[in-house]
Scaffold this motif. Structure first.
Motif, short mmCIF file in Angstrom:
data_model
loop_
_atom_site.label_atom_id
_atom_site.label_comp_id
_atom_site.label_asym_id
_atom_site.label_seq_id
_atom_site.Cartn_x
_atom_site.Cartn_y
_atom_site.Cartn_z
N LEU A 84 34.79 33.71 43.70
CA LEU A 84 34.64 34.83 42.77
C LEU A 84 36.00 35.25 42.23
O LEU A 84 36.14 35.55 41.04
N ASN A 117 37.11 40.64 40.92
CA ASN A 117 36.37 39.68 41.75
C ASN A 117 35.06 40.27 42.26
O ASN A 117 34.26 39.56 42.86
N MET A 129 29.51 33.18 37.69
CA MET A 129 29.88 34.42 38.38
C MET A 129 28.64 35.30 38.56
O MET A 129 28.48 35.92 39.61
N ASP A 161 26.72 33.84 41.47
CA ASP A 161 27.42 34.06 42.75
C ASP A 161 27.33 35.52 43.20
O ASP A 161 27.23 35.80 44.39
#
Length: 157
Positions: free
Chosen positions: A29, A62, A151, A154
């Motif tokens: 990430l 992140n 992303m 995730d």
């Protein structure tokens, strides 16, 4: 005794596996957020704005938060923020030379705040963020779409 040794080994190995797995996901990430932010800043085009911009802040964390803040020369400030867990898709309107990347969310998930405007300070929600870009090739757009989608996936895990 063998049963105890096996249980002891499993008791040590499993927590280590979980720790290493957690750090690898966090690292991925982090890597994706840095890449997205770098590419957006690399292609950002302040010259497309109607009002002259004094300063721009564009970052991706992140934890999946995208923040875009524009400080105009007349004192007005616009701030857009959303989490990539709410990412739906993106479009690009324009040419290779210049255009706008439109990042869409699932609903009205983009926080929009305006400060020092003639109409007053305004807080609202939107379903998309439009970022002016320049020198964007088709590969760059595919890369943006892939990284945003990765992303998003995730973060959902």
């Amino acid at each position: 005794m063998r049963k105890f040794t096996f249980s002891l080994k499993m008791g040590v190995i499993m927590p280590l596996f979980i720790v290493f797995t957690a750090f690898s996901a966090a690292g991925l990430l982090e890597e994706q957020s840095i890449y997205i932010q770098k590419k957006l800043l690399e292609h950002y085009d302040a010259d497309q704005e109607i009002l002259k911009i004094k300063k721009t802040e564009l970052n991706v964390t992140n934890t999946g938060f995208c923040r875009y803040k524009r400080h105009f020369e007349n004192g007005k400030v616009e701030y857009f923020s959303f989490n990539l867990i709410k990412f739906k898709d993106l479009d690009y309107v324009g040419t290779v030379k210049s255009g706008r990347l439109i990042i869409r969310t699932l609903g009205e998930d983009v926080i929009v705040q305006t400060y020092n405007d003639k109409k007053g300070d305004i807080d609202s929600m939107a379903a998309a963020v439009s970022i002016p870009l320049k020198q964007v090739e088709a590969e760059d757009l595919n890369d943006f779409a892939e990284k945003f989608q990765q992303m998003h996936q995730d973060l959902k895990k």
